[in-house]
Scaffold this active site. Structure first.
Site, PDB file in Angstrom:
ATOM      1  N   CYS A  97       0.835  -1.203   0.000  1.00  0.00           N
ATOM      2  CA  CYS A  97       0.000   0.000   0.000  1.00  0.00           C
ATOM      3  C   CYS A  97       0.870   1.253   0.000  1.00  0.00           C
ATOM      4  CB  CYS A  97      -0.912  -0.008   1.225  1.00  0.00           C
ATOM      5  SG  CYS A  97      -1.939   1.461   1.362  1.00  0.00           S
ATOM      6  N   CYS A 137      -0.500   4.114   2.106  1.00  0.00           N
ATOM      7  CA  CYS A 137      -0.273   3.986   3.556  1.00  0.00           C
ATOM      8  C   CYS A 137       1.201   4.230   3.920  1.00  0.00           C
ATOM      9  CB  CYS A 137      -0.629   2.583   4.046  1.00  0.00           C
ATOM     10  SG  CYS A 137      -2.072   1.861   3.306  1.00  0.00           S
ATOM     11  N   ASP A 138       2.132   3.738   3.102  1.00  0.00           N
ATOM     12  CA  ASP A 138       3.525   3.643   3.545  1.00  0.00           C
ATOM     13  C   ASP A 138       4.535   4.525   2.804  1.00  0.00           C
ATOM     14  OD1 ASP A 138       2.729   1.743   5.393  1.00  0.00           O
ATOM     15  OD2 ASP A 138       3.066   0.068   4.022  1.00  0.00           O
TER      16      ASP A 138
END
Ligand code: NAP
Length: 305
Positions: A132, A135-136
């Site tokens: 992701c 997200c990261d």
């Protein structure tokens, strides 16, 4: 007993629930973690009609959930383990040992990201390996990263990563990308992105964190090590259908449906990424959900109970 139980609160489940409550069906939505589904992992969506500017994935998911709740949809947090039909009534069993009864069910549990299955992948997940970018990506500011895959997801996520990373390799197993032309053009003209074609990732290497990956050129068979700090894997999806009766699935574990989203078991419908021939677009999932809810309404109201 509910009239309709919808399993999954992604775009397919939320659209189905909106159509179902507006049709007056006594409806319950079950969701394993929290509403949103895979769209929560997407940074921006620019092909969902009605938004002039790109809408962030979490925002679109949140809008759908708020809209459904405003219309009176109930969403319960439950993990479904099986769906069975006895005497025309569906029994939906959940991990807490309970079971709920419904006259009709819409399965809308989407799909999960595939794993590469190479040494080091699981070991370094969360320590350099990610599924992701939304997200990261921020953890990889000014770092060298690589994306695996050649579909729309890989191309979009690679573009998103360029906001943070100093370099983004895209490693693809063929000599051309599968994703849309508009995304290919953006990727190939981005100075931070370097495609590596005809190549497989065969190993993820690291100590505390990832420091490199081993690549193998498919044409020459040669292997080499590429120094990176972050590896983002986007190689497609598998349908989340293990809880469904085998008779409604194809050999790939996807749900077989007709144009009304009816499966091979009457009263059991499926909508979104888990179904056969899904185009795996948010818009399609929502449209499937609406179709399934209308079909469920017809099934429930026309049947002699
Ligand atoms: P996808 O379209 O199935 O692409 C998966 C990619 O990973 C392919 O390029 C495939 O290579 C590669 N791949 C598969 N298994 C591999 C393995 N074991 N090792 C290395 N590479 C592997 O998946 P996706 O990109 O996640 O997209 C899923 C669906 O969502 C698609 O229908 C897509 O159009 C849709 N989507 C749409 C948008 C959008 O409209 N903006 C955005 C995201 C996703 P090959 O090409 O050689 O098969």
């Amino acid at each position: 007993m509910k009239e309709l139980i919808i399993i999954g609160a992604g775009p397919a489940g939320m659209a189905a629930s909106i159509y179902a409550v507006r049709a007056g069906l006594d409806t319950l939505v079950l969701e394993k973690i929290s509403p949103g589904g895979q769209v929560m992992l997407t940074y921006e969506i620019e092909n969902y009609p009605g938004f002039i500017e790109p809408v962030e994935g979490w925002q679109l998911a949140s809008n759908m959930e708020q809209q459904a709740r405003r219309l009176g949809v109930t969403i319960e947090s439950k993990d479904v383990v099986s769906v069975e039909k006895y005497d025309e009534i569906f029994h939906v069993k959940t991990t807490d040992g309970a079971f709920l009864e419904g006259r009709a069910v819409i399965a809308a549990t989407g799909a999960s990201l595939k794993r590469l299955g190479v040494p080091g992948e699981s070991e370094f997940t969360g320590r350099g390996v990610s599924y992701c970018a939304t997200c990261d990506a921020a953890f990889f500011k000014d770092r060298v990263t690589a994306v695996v895959g050649g579909g729309n997801t890989a191309l979009e996520e690679a573009l998103y990563l360029t906001r943070f990373a100093s370099k983004v390799y895209i490693i693809h197993r063929r000599d051309e990308f599968r994703g849309q032309k508009i995304l290919q053009d953006r990727v190939l003209s981005n100075p931070k992105i370097e495609p590596i074609f005809d190549t497989l990732v065969t190993q993820v290497n690291g100590d505390e964190k990832v420091y490199s990956i081993t690549l193998q050129n498919k044409k020459t068979g040669e292997s080499r090590e590429l120094a990176i700090q972050g590896l983002f894997i986007f190689i497609g999806n598998t349908s989340n259908t293990t809880y469904l009766p085998e008779q409604v699935l194809n050999d790939s574990g996807e749900v077989k449906v007709d144009m009304k989203m009816q499966t091979l078991m009457s009263g059991l419908f499926a909508a979104g990424d888990l179904r056969e021939n899904s185009l795996r677009q948010v818009l399609m999932a929502a449209a499937d959900g609406a179709t399934a809810a209308i079909s469920a309404y017809e099934y429930i109201t026309h049947k002699d109970w």
